[in-house]
Design a protein around this motif. Structure first.
Motif, PDB file in Angstrom:
ATOM      1  N   LEU A  26       1.009  -1.262  -0.080  1.00  0.00           N
ATOM      2  CA  LEU A  26      -0.129  -0.097   0.050  1.00  0.00           C
ATOM      3  C   LEU A  26       0.989   1.255   0.152  1.00  0.00           C
ATOM      4  O   LEU A  26       0.542   2.319  -0.766  1.00  0.00           O
ATOM      5  N   ALA A  27       1.783   1.160   0.973  1.00  0.00           N
ATOM      6  CA  ALA A  27       2.767   2.257   1.161  1.00  0.00           C
ATOM      7  C   ALA A  27       3.508   2.724  -0.279  1.00  0.00           C
ATOM      8  O   ALA A  27       3.636   3.835  -0.865  1.00  0.00           O
ATOM      9  N   VAL A  70     -10.276  10.697   7.254  1.00  0.00           N
ATOM     10  CA  VAL A  70     -11.521  11.354   6.598  1.00  0.00           C
ATOM     11  C   VAL A  70     -11.411  11.051   5.004  1.00  0.00           C
ATOM     12  O   VAL A  70     -12.121  10.821   4.150  1.00  0.00           O
ATOM     13  N   ILE A  71     -10.236  11.319   4.473  1.00  0.00           N
ATOM     14  CA  ILE A  71     -10.001  11.260   3.041  1.00  0.00           C
ATOM     15  C   ILE A  71     -10.460   9.951   2.471  1.00  0.00           C
ATOM     16  O   ILE A  71     -10.754   9.550   1.696  1.00  0.00           O
ATOM     17  N   LEU A  72      -9.851   8.881   3.418  1.00  0.00           N
ATOM     18  CA  LEU A  72     -10.111   7.192   2.901  1.00  0.00           C
ATOM     19  C   LEU A  72     -11.427   7.186   3.169  1.00  0.00           C
ATOM     20  O   LEU A  72     -12.184   6.445   2.137  1.00  0.00           O
ATOM     21  N   LEU A  96      -4.486   7.634   0.366  1.00  0.00           N
ATOM     22  CA  LEU A  96      -2.936   7.792   0.883  1.00  0.00           C
ATOM     23  C   LEU A  96      -1.965   8.459  -0.147  1.00  0.00           C
ATOM     24  O   LEU A  96      -1.398   9.258   0.275  1.00  0.00           O
ATOM     25  N   ALA A  97      -2.339   8.183  -1.253  1.00  0.00           N
ATOM     26  CA  ALA A  97      -1.680   9.082  -2.525  1.00  0.00           C
ATOM     27  C   ALA A  97      -1.987  10.397  -2.544  1.00  0.00           C
ATOM     28  O   ALA A  97      -0.987  11.216  -2.411  1.00  0.00           O
ATOM     29  N   ASP A 160       0.664   5.285   8.216  1.00  0.00           N
ATOM     30  CA  ASP A 160      -0.877   5.684   7.754  1.00  0.00           C
ATOM     31  C   ASP A 160      -1.510   4.483   7.172  1.00  0.00           C
ATOM     32  O   ASP A 160      -2.876   4.567   7.185  1.00  0.00           O
ATOM     33  N   THR A 161      -0.985   3.611   6.668  1.00  0.00           N
ATOM     34  CA  THR A 161      -1.364   2.308   6.093  1.00  0.00           C
ATOM     35  C   THR A 161      -2.212   1.549   7.095  1.00  0.00           C
ATOM     36  O   THR A 161      -3.361   0.860   6.596  1.00  0.00           O
TER      37      THR A 161
END
Length: 219
Positions: A26-27, A70-72, A96-97, A160-161
């Protein structure tokens, strides 16, 4: 003779390492997507066109102003309202990006603006086009000074993942919660999970500090 703690950790480690692989994936995906976006947002904010500059600033400030969680949620739960449904892994990567790119765009912009004005004037004196001077002279020097900050932000995006567990992505934190729910040994599981995170982030932090010192000596 093994203690109960070490025995239980030996049982927990394989699923946690499986989750770690997912977290690293993911990262890496977020970084690969986020870095080009960061440079794009940086050039937008620095654009002489006021409309483009304002648009870039809005994108960056929204991405930096909202928590990654929140973005997620906006990406995973909000986009389906507009007919865009994403798998949980894809939603996590995009969220995340975006968050990563917005922070990195400011790091890159600070690096570029730290390049002495004389470099641009020297390019003009040599008859170079302003775009060529910017891309071939200013940007490489700016990125060099931005490297430590970009590496530090990359460590944060790996951490953050852990937020992706909230949308059932089988990353490290999700595996930890699953193990804790099976045996109710949450303390043991989360201590080991923290050690697994530290095994990745501490060496990366040391590399960042070492690189920052190396780059600082070269100026």
């Amino acid at each position: 003779m093994q203690t109960p703690l070490l025995t239980s950790w030996g049982q927990y480690l394989p699923p946690l390492l499986s989750g770690l692989v997912q977290s690293v994936w993911l990262a890496v995906a977020a970084i690969v997507i986020g870095l080009p976006l960061a440079f794009l947002f940086c050039t937008m904010v620095m654009s002489k066109n006021r409309l483009i500059g304002a648009l870039g600033l809005v994108i960056v400030e929204i991405g930096r102003g909202m928590p990654a969680l929140v973005i997620l949620y906006l990406v995973y739960y909000g986009l389906p309202r507009f007919g865009i449904s994403l798998a949980n892994v894809a939603a996590a990567i995009i969220a995340l990006a975006w968050n990563y790119s917005c922070y990195c765009s400011e790091i890159i912009r600070a690096g570029i603006q730290s390049v002495p004005r004389g470099q641009l004037e020297a390019g003009d004196a040599l008859g170079l086009d302003s775009r060529v001077t910017f891309l071939r002279v200013i940007v490489p020097q700016g990125l060099r000074s931005a490297i430590p900050g970009l590496l530090g932000q990359s460590i944060l995006v790996f951490q953050d993942t852990s937020l992706a567990y909230t949308i059932a992505v089988p990353e490290l934190m999700k595996q930890a919660y699953s193990l804790g729910g099976e045996n109710y040994q949450y303390l043991r599981v989360f201590v080991l999970t923290g050690l697994v995170y530290a095994a990745v982030t501490l060496p990366a932090t040391w590399i960042t500090v070492w690189m920052e010192r190396r780059l600082g000596k070269s100026y």
